[in-house]
Design an enzyme around this catalytic site. Structure first.
Site, PDB file in Angstrom:
ATOM      1  N   TYR A   1      44.598  42.715  29.586  1.00 25.89           N
ATOM      2  CA  TYR A   1      43.218  42.578  30.064  1.00 25.89           C
ATOM      3  C   TYR A   1      43.199  41.944  31.453  1.00 25.89           C
ATOM      4  O   TYR A   1      42.510  42.435  32.363  1.00 25.89           O
ATOM      5  CB  TYR A   1      42.421  41.722  29.075  1.00 25.89           C
ATOM      6  CG  TYR A   1      41.022  41.382  29.536  1.00 25.89           C
ATOM      7  CD1 TYR A   1      40.002  42.322  29.469  1.00 25.89           C
ATOM      8  CD2 TYR A   1      40.719  40.115  30.038  1.00 25.89           C
ATOM      9  CE1 TYR A   1      38.710  42.015  29.891  1.00 25.89           C
ATOM     10  CE2 TYR A   1      39.438  39.802  30.465  1.00 25.89           C
ATOM     11  CZ  TYR A   1      38.434  40.755  30.389  1.00 25.89           C
ATOM     12  OH  TYR A   1      37.167  40.445  30.814  1.00 25.89           O
TER      13      TYR A   1
ATOM     14  N   SER B   1      36.776  39.420  36.386  1.00 24.60           N
ATOM     15  CA  SER B   1      36.950  38.225  35.560  1.00 24.60           C
ATOM     16  C   SER B   1      37.804  37.229  36.322  1.00 24.60           C
ATOM     17  O   SER B   1      38.639  37.623  37.152  1.00 24.60           O
ATOM     18  CB  SER B   1      37.651  38.583  34.237  1.00 24.60           C
ATOM     19  OG  SER B   1      38.034  37.414  33.528  1.00 24.60           O
TER      20      SER B   1
ATOM     21  N   LYS C   1      41.884  43.484  35.087  1.00 26.27           N
ATOM     22  CA  LYS C   1      40.833  42.836  35.870  1.00 26.27           C
ATOM     23  C   LYS C   1      41.322  42.509  37.282  1.00 26.27           C
ATOM     24  O   LYS C   1      40.529  42.495  38.238  1.00 26.27           O
ATOM     25  CB  LYS C   1      40.321  41.591  35.151  1.00 26.27           C
ATOM     26  CG  LYS C   1      39.480  41.912  33.923  1.00 26.27           C
ATOM     27  CD  LYS C   1      38.270  42.775  34.256  1.00 26.27           C
ATOM     28  CE  LYS C   1      37.336  42.983  33.082  1.00 26.27           C
ATOM     29  NZ  LYS C   1      36.145  43.771  33.442  1.00 26.27           N
TER      30      LYS C   1
END
Length: 256
Positions: free
Chosen positions: A161, A148, A165
């Site tokens: 998160y 991401s 990533k």
């Protein structure tokens, strides 16, 4: 090589995780359209079978297989099945991910932290590891990790998160460095804001969405299908000398 065949995946076996919807579904459909036999995987078999059936109805080759990459026993079962059924895997698209905590980073509880790490780091790592072992036996392959842009520039209220990533980006480079001589290529796709259910916390809130679009030169979200072309490139012979790279597909977000 015939340049018209650069993207031909005929005879290749591909596993796409998180493929029951969103980016994963688009990738599965695209790989099948170019000739791959696609194993459509996610946590729930019903969603996988719906996508696989649709691919078959349109003339492609696909099967459904349920696998929750946050559970090690399910990862082991998946690879035992693939090796016993197909004897090889040519393409792995690590796309399944989770993001249970949307809010201030300091309020992340242990449960949300552990779930995110188990899926986005541990799950990706052992899927890569299992794929590498099988690919080495059969002469090589291509692993594509869906990371991401948040792994480069952390997303607001998406702390853990984003951290996981960033780990996927580093993981991609580490695997690529060690597996290059075995003809196993490992690359990453870094999607920007994409109109999926996974991103609904961002896309369905008008204020957040407006703020996000201000930082995207193209001034719009991506559609899931706009991620599939890059994965096709990384999965195919067109990228035969490409490994350890991370490709941003973000409408220019990381240029800001």
């Amino acid at each position: 090589m015939n340049h018209k065949d650069l993207f031909d995946l005929t005879g290749k076996v591909a596993l796409v995780t998180g493929a029951s919807r969103g980016i994963g579904e688009s990738v599965a459909r695209t790989l099948a359209a170019y000739g791959a036999h696609v194993i459509v995987s996610s946590r729930k078999i019903e969603g996988c079978e719906a996508v696989a059936s649709s691919i078959r109805e349109h003339g492609g080759k696909a099967e459904a297989f349920a696998c929750h990459i946050g559970e090690m026993d399910q990862i082991d079962n998946a690879w035992e099945y693939i090796e016993s059924t197909h004897g090889k895997l040519d393409i792995l698209v690590n796309n399944a991910a989770t993001n249970p905590h949307f809010g201030p980073i300091e309020t992340t509880d242990v449960s949300a932290f552990q779930k995110t790490v188990d899926v986005n780091i541990r799950g990706y790592f052992f899927m890569c590891s299992k794929a590498a072992q099988l690919m080495k036996k059969s002469g090589g392959g291509s692993i594509i990790n869906v990371a991401s842009v948040n792994g480069v520039s952390p997303g607001h209220f998406q702390g853990i998160y984003s951290i996981t990533k960033a780990s996927v980006i580093s993981m991609t480079k580490a695997f690529a460095k060690e597996l290059g001589q075995q003809n196993v290529r490992v690359n990453a796709l870094l999607p920007g804001l994409t109109d999926t259910k996974f991103a609904s916390a961002l896309t369905t809130n008008d204020a957040i969405k407006k703020q996000a679009l201000m930082h995207i030169p193209m001034n719009r979200m991506a559609e899931p299908d706009e991620m599939a072309g890059t994965v096709l490139y990384l999965a195919s012979g067109a990228s035969s000398y490409t490994t350890g790279t991370c490709i941003n597909v973000d409408g220019g977000y990381l240029t800001m």
